[in-house]
Design a protein around this motif. Structure first.
Motif, PDB file in Angstrom:
ATOM      1  N   SER A 174       1.739 -24.971 -17.030  1.00  0.00           N
ATOM      2  CA  SER A 174       1.434 -25.509 -15.703  1.00  0.00           C
ATOM      3  C   SER A 174       0.322 -24.702 -15.027  1.00  0.00           C
ATOM      4  CB  SER A 174       2.683 -25.506 -14.807  1.00  0.00           C
ATOM      5  OG  SER A 174       3.116 -24.179 -14.559  1.00  0.00           O
ATOM      6  N   VAL A 175      -0.405 -25.399 -14.155  1.00  0.00           N
ATOM      7  CA  VAL A 175      -1.356 -24.792 -13.236  1.00  0.00           C
ATOM      8  C   VAL A 175      -0.963 -25.305 -11.858  1.00  0.00           C
ATOM      9  CG1 VAL A 175      -3.789 -24.589 -12.576  1.00  0.00           C
ATOM     10  CG2 VAL A 175      -3.173 -24.832 -14.993  1.00  0.00           C
ATOM     11  N   PHE A 176      -0.992 -24.455 -10.850  1.00  0.00           N
ATOM     12  CA  PHE A 176      -0.654 -24.980  -9.526  1.00  0.00           C
ATOM     13  C   PHE A 176      -1.544 -24.374  -8.456  1.00  0.00           C
ATOM     14  CE2 PHE A 176       2.431 -21.548 -10.304  1.00  0.00           C
ATOM     15  CZ  PHE A 176       2.292 -20.751  -9.177  1.00  0.00           C
ATOM     16  N   VAL A 177      -1.633 -25.094  -7.347  1.00  0.00           N
ATOM     17  CA  VAL A 177      -2.490 -24.706  -6.232  1.00  0.00           C
ATOM     18  C   VAL A 177      -1.664 -24.684  -4.956  1.00  0.00           C
ATOM     19  CG1 VAL A 177      -4.479 -25.353  -4.815  1.00  0.00           C
ATOM     20  CG2 VAL A 177      -4.580 -25.637  -7.299  1.00  0.00           C
ATOM     21  N   LEU A 178      -1.776 -23.580  -4.222  1.00  0.00           N
ATOM     22  CA  LEU A 178      -1.123 -23.445  -2.920  1.00  0.00           C
ATOM     23  C   LEU A 178      -2.192 -23.575  -1.846  1.00  0.00           C
ATOM     24  CD1 LEU A 178       1.055 -20.291  -3.735  1.00  0.00           C
ATOM     25  CD2 LEU A 178       1.698 -22.711  -3.985  1.00  0.00           C
ATOM     26  N   ASP A 179      -2.088 -24.582  -0.990  1.00  0.00           N
ATOM     27  CA  ASP A 179      -3.021 -24.784   0.105  1.00  0.00           C
ATOM     28  C   ASP A 179      -2.439 -24.098   1.338  1.00  0.00           C
ATOM     29  OD1 ASP A 179      -4.691 -25.641   2.145  1.00  0.00           O
ATOM     30  OD2 ASP A 179      -4.997 -27.626   1.264  1.00  0.00           O
ATOM     31  N   LEU A 180      -2.997 -22.947   1.674  1.00  0.00           N
ATOM     32  CA  LEU A 180      -2.423 -22.127   2.736  1.00  0.00           C
ATOM     33  C   LEU A 180      -2.619 -22.742   4.123  1.00  0.00           C
ATOM     34  CD1 LEU A 180      -3.406 -18.602   1.423  1.00  0.00           C
ATOM     35  CD2 LEU A 180      -1.415 -19.982   0.898  1.00  0.00           C
TER      36      LEU A 180
END
Length: 505
Positions: free
Chosen positions: A496-502
């Motif tokens: 998996s790859v994931f992105v956290l949009d702060l």
């Protein structure tokens, strides 16, 4: 039940890869002829060796606790893995367990009544009929810190562990490199109505006059300064240059074996690579040709970092650090002092100080003005895997903030160092497994860390306090910030790859 030695070797090989021991995995793979086996690695899930060992351990515990009448009782003390493979210890535990069970039957006391185990521990508190477990000491109890799954964008597509990821310096394109022999470019531009597009960069080799998948890990990748080209390094021994629309622009072939590290210089005209063949190479990015090959190490080169547009440092399993310059036929400086392999090196933002970290558990700071290290920082209790300088201090966009250095270790901690004083200012201790990656936000105010406990933590660099925390579905190999400091990307062992949009928190 039967298994082949090839199957055992493959599981050991994958375990070494997943644990970050890439050069050891390569050597083991060569000696055990992994490439000649017919095992399809894409079908083998991550952590397969650990899972089968855990099942074996549970089976051994079951053998100990299973009575002759078929009843089963709780094991008062769990077996360690070494205990489970030591026949004398297993037999002794089984005899002691049987004796305790017999004594309990005779006295009617203990933790069993009528053959049914009665727990002797304090029951958890409940609210409204729902069980409320107490929070582990190592976890934050402030729920506002936890990032819920709904706030993360999980990118699925890779078929094996994802070792590395990096944001484009100009746009919100996230590149990732995996053990499935592909890199991918994910478009994470702000468009809430669409699923992120992905471009698949297949790493192929020529065989029998045809292009076939290399079936080798993509170990490294780096964007050039303009963000219009992506370079990748692979276990197949080739570096490659790609355009942002996924087209292969150049294939760079000179290394004899896997490439472990790869970096563009700031000007964007050269690419630097380090390989298992003990060499480092400067490539001309425009022509794809080898400009110069440096043969100054006695063992595999593990990492490289540019000091200027034409000079760089390299480190190796030979425990040395070499500083080299284009068109100079010997190192312009050699740093000796580590007593085990040197895992990573990084120049500070001004190119004055060089930091190095090693399996000898030390972090050292070097200067071109002297032969011995400026600081020998000894605080970690296990191997130090990586280091990063903050984008702060003189010569940066944040000149009024102090320069600090972060180190990530297999002891599960991250440390922040005041390099001028040679002192640790913060020890970040919320992780419970080895920490593989750290990354500073562009303004230097925050640090992201990723660990094999599956967590990404975001810390305040000023106070050392935990600001945000997210738990993914696989061990974290890499964390990175986008150029605006609004998003954190991470890559994991489960593909998996994931992105956290702060901005959404």
């Amino acid at each position: 039940m039967s298994f082949s030695i090839d199957e055992v070797n493959f599981l050991v090989y994958r375990y070494l890869q997943e644990s970050g021991f890439h050069h050891s995995a390569y050597t083991f793979g060569i000696e055990s002829h992994i490439s000649q086996s017919n095992i399809n690695g894409a079908l083998v899930p991550p952590a397969a060796l650990l899972n089968i060992l855990q099942k074996g351990l549970q089976y051994t515990e079951a053998e100990i606790t299973l009575g002759e009448d078929g009843s089963e009782t709780r094991l008062t003390e769990s077996l360690s893995l070494i205990d489970a493979v030591t026949p004398d210890i297993v037999a002794a535990r089984q005899n002691a367990h049987n004796a305790l069970k017999q004594a309990n039957k005779e006295t009617g006391s203990g933790s069993e009544q009528n053959g049914v185990e009665v727990p002797t521990c304090t029951a958890p508190t409940t609210t409204g009929g729902a069980e409320t477990p107490s929070a582990p000491e190592s976890m934050e109890t402030d729920q506002s810190i936890e990032i819920p799954p709904s706030k993360a964008t999980v990118l699925r597509g890779h078929e094996s562990e994802v070792f590395i990821c990096a944001w484009n310096p100009s746009t919100d394109l996230l590149a990732s490199g995996s053990g499935d022999s592909t890199a991918r470019i994910w478009d994470m531009s702000d468009n809430p109505t669409s699923i992120p597009n992905q471009l698949i960069l297949r790493h192929c080799i020529q065989r029998g006059g045809a292009e076939v998948p290399s079936n080798k890990d993509v170990t490294s990748l780096d964007w050039n300064c303009d963000g219009n080209l992506l370079a990748t390094g692979s276990y197949d021994g080739y570096a490659r240059i790609w355009t942002t629309d996924g087209k292969l622009a150049s294939t760079l072939g000179q290394h004899k074996g896997p490439i472990f590290a790869l970096k563009w210089n700031k000007r964007g005209n050269y690419i630097l690579s380090a390989g298992v063949d003990k060499t480092t190479i400067i490539w001309d990015a425009a022509s794809g040709q080898c400009t110069e090959q440096f043969c100054f190490h006695k063992a595999p080169a593990l990492d490289v970092d540019w000091q200027t547009n034409t000079s760089f440092a390299s480190c190796s399993t030979d425990q040395s650090i070499q500083v080299c310059k284009l068109n100079v036929d010997k190192p312009i400086k050699s740093f000796l002092g580590h007593t085990n392999e040197v895992n990573a090196i990084k120049w500070d933002p001004q190119g004055q100080l060089l930091a190095s970290c090693s399996d000898d558990m030390t972090l050292k700071i070097w200067s071109m003005k002297q032969d011995t290290c400026v600081h020998d920082l000894q605080a970690h209790s296990k191997e130090i895997y990586t280091i990063k300088w903050s984008p702060t201090g003189p010569g940066t966009q944040n000149p009024n903030m102090n320069l600090i250095l972060a180190s990530a270790s297999f002891d599960s901690t991250v440390r922040l160092w005041d390099v001028e004083k040679g002192a640790c200012v913060h020890t970040l201790t919320k992780h419970t497994e080895p920490v593989y990656s750290v990354a500073f936000s562009p303004d230097g105010k925050f640090l992201a860390s990723g660990s094999f406990d599956k967590c990404v933590h975001i810390w305040s660099t000023q106070t050392g306090s935990l600001v945000h925390s997210y738990k993914g579905t696989g061990g974290i190999f890499e964390v990175c910030w986008n150029s605006r400091g609004t998003k954190v990307g991470a890559s994991a062992s489960d593909g998996s790859v994931f992105v956290l949009d702060l901005r959404k928190l």
